[in-house]
Design an enzyme around this catalytic site. Structure first.
Site, PDB file in Angstrom:
ATOM      1  N   HIS A  94     -10.175   1.484  -0.147  1.00 52.79           N
ATOM      2  CA  HIS A  94      -9.796   1.864   0.799  1.00 52.79           C
ATOM      3  C   HIS A  94     -11.144   1.863   1.685  1.00 52.79           C
ATOM      4  O   HIS A  94     -11.881   2.551   1.105  1.00 52.79           O
ATOM      5  CB  HIS A  94      -9.654   3.230   0.807  1.00 52.79           C
ATOM      6  N   ASP A 145       1.891   6.994   1.700  1.00 58.06           N
ATOM      7  CA  ASP A 145       2.604   7.895   1.206  1.00 58.06           C
ATOM      8  C   ASP A 145       3.383   8.762   2.306  1.00 58.06           C
ATOM      9  O   ASP A 145       3.541   9.754   2.685  1.00 58.06           O
ATOM     10  CB  ASP A 145       0.954   9.582   0.680  1.00 58.06           C
ATOM     11  N   GLU A 154     -10.357   3.583   7.048  1.00 60.23           N
ATOM     12  CA  GLU A 154      -9.068   4.837   6.987  1.00 60.23           C
ATOM     13  C   GLU A 154     -10.023   5.507   8.221  1.00 60.23           C
ATOM     14  O   GLU A 154      -9.666   5.694   9.903  1.00 60.23           O
ATOM     15  CB  GLU A 154      -9.208   5.350   6.200  1.00 60.23           C
ATOM     16  N   HIS A 176       1.116  -0.865  -0.401  1.00 54.48           N
ATOM     17  CA  HIS A 176       0.601  -0.146  -0.205  1.00 54.48           C
ATOM     18  C   HIS A 176       0.406   0.897  -0.290  1.00 54.48           C
ATOM     19  O   HIS A 176       0.917   1.617   0.977  1.00 54.48           O
ATOM     20  CB  HIS A 176      -0.793   0.037   0.912  1.00 54.48           C
TER      21      HIS A 176
HETATM   22  N1  ADE Z   1      -4.268   8.466  -1.645  1.00 55.46           N
HETATM   23  C1  ADE Z   1      -3.640   8.994  -1.247  1.00 55.46           C
HETATM   24  N2  ADE Z   1      -2.979   8.713   0.032  1.00 55.46           N
HETATM   25  C2  ADE Z   1      -4.579   8.232   0.063  1.00 55.46           C
HETATM   26  C3  ADE Z   1      -5.405   7.503   1.815  1.00 55.46           C
HETATM   27  N3  ADE Z   1      -4.462   8.167   2.499  1.00 55.46           N
HETATM   28  N4  ADE Z   1      -6.641   7.618   1.168  1.00 55.46           N
HETATM   29  C4  ADE Z   1      -6.893   7.337   0.939  1.00 55.46           C
HETATM   30  N5  ADE Z   1      -6.648   7.662  -0.594  1.00 55.46           N
HETATM   31  C5  ADE Z   1      -5.404   8.058  -0.868  1.00 55.46           C
HETATM   32 ZN    ZN Z   2      -3.644   5.011   0.918  1.00 57.59          ZN
END
Ligand code: ADE
Ligand code: ZN
Length: 345
Positions: A198, A280, A201, A18
């Protein structure tokens, strides 16, 4: 007592499942690419960039991330970005990396999809031969846009079928449930693609249940909110649906107030196939090993649990079976004789 000798997490083979390619854009590269491509950005220096990287939730992050990715314009940009990421994580003993790309984030700015895919594919080819790292792409459709865009993204990606591992779903989560994408995900499965979304979250546990029951995903990205629904947690454990958890991301985006309060150890101890990932890394302060090390410190993960997390990443990867087996064997040999995954210590 802890019976496993101390080991360096760097020695443990692992997969990263991821990570968004756009989220690997380090501040220095962002400034260089902006200059090279003559793209106006609201930063003059590294200090300006870093000052902007303070987030209060997913939406506040995405706005900065969407502004950042505008500096990516050419095949060369995507090649250099991807090769830099793969080279960096190979040092973390990542043997397989699955990279998310969001096609519409680029095509809507006039960047040809061919530039994105050719650049990333070439980086993978070079990394495979020079660094012995494998992987592929997961095109991600945008949940805050309509399903026509998602169907178009699948069509765009089909010529690269050989490099595509799965279809993903990303973007702002609150108020955007997975269910409108049922037919999009059915189409991906009909093409023989794996699927992942996703969910949970910062959105509710219901979205995790929807992704499993209606989108029929193979994995859930994040999924940490499933803890609000013990029955759902039991189903995730029973069906062995992996969660690609991103601890530093979750803290940076205020999903948890601190790493000490993160639920990944509870999810793991509930028998869920938890994996550790960076999401990220250029924005959240660390690649996959940093996520392992900081989570281990904050949550007092045992050596056995760290090995299980790495082993889970290989178990959950969309990867070649021989490569999976040989790397899982390496982890198996790191466990002391008599200790199998999950044994009490
Ligand atoms: N795109 C990049 N990072 C993300 C995240 N944490 N949640 C959803 N979309 C994303
Ligand atoms: Zn993500």
């Amino acid at each position: 007592m802890n019976a496993v000798p101390w080991f360096d997490i760097k020695a443990v083979p692992k997969a990263e499942l991821h990570v968004h390619v756009e989220g690997t854009l380090e501040p220095g590269m962002l400034l260089d690419f902006a200059r090279r491509n003559d793209v106006a950005i609201p930063y003059k220096s590294m200090a300006d960039v870093l000052a902007a990287y303070r987030f209060c939730d997913l939406q506040s992050f995405l706005e900065i991330y969407w502004a950042g990715l505008t500096v990516l314009r050419t095949e060369r940009d995507f090649y250099e970005l991807t090769l830099a990421y793969l080279s960096r994580v190979r040092q973390d003993n990542v043997v397989h990396a699955e990279i998310y790309i969001t096609p519409s984030d680029h095509t809507e700015r006039g960047v040809p999809f061919e530039a994105v895919m050719n650049g990333i594919s070439a980086a993978y080819a070079d990394a495979r031969s020079r660094l012995d790292i494998t992987g592929g792409m997961i095109p991600c459709v945008r949940r805050h846009k309509d399903v026509d865009e998602a169907f178009a993204a699948i069509e765009m990606a089909r010529p690269w079928q050989g490099r595509i591992l799965a279809l993903g779903l990303g973007g702002p989560e609150k108020g955007y449930p997975p269910s409108p994408f049922v037919d999009v995900f059915a189409q991906a499965r009909a093409l023989g693609w794996k699927t992942t979304a996703h969910a949970g979250e910062e959105g509710p546990s219901d979205y995790v249940a929807e992704a499993i029951d209606r989108l029929h995903v193979d994995r859930i990205d994040h999924g940490v909110q499933c803890e609000a629904d013990p029955e759902l947690m039991r189903r995730i454990a029973e069906k062995d649906i992996p969660l690609t958890v991103c601890p530093l991301s979750n803290v940076a985006l205020k999903v948890f107030p601190s790493l000490e309060e993160h639920n990944l150890r509870r999810l793991l101890r509930a028998g869920i196939c938890v994996t550790i990932n960076s999401d990220d890394p250029a924005y959240f302060g660390g690649h996959v090993n940093e996520n392992f090390i900081r989570s281990t410190e904050a949550l007092s993960l045992t050596e056995d649990e760290q090995l299980t997390l790495a082993d889970n990443s290989l178990r959950a990867a969309f990867m070649d079976e021989d490569r999976r087996r040989s790397n899982r064997n390496v982890i198996g040999e790191m466990r002391p004789v008599g200790l199998t995954a999950g044994s009490p210590q």
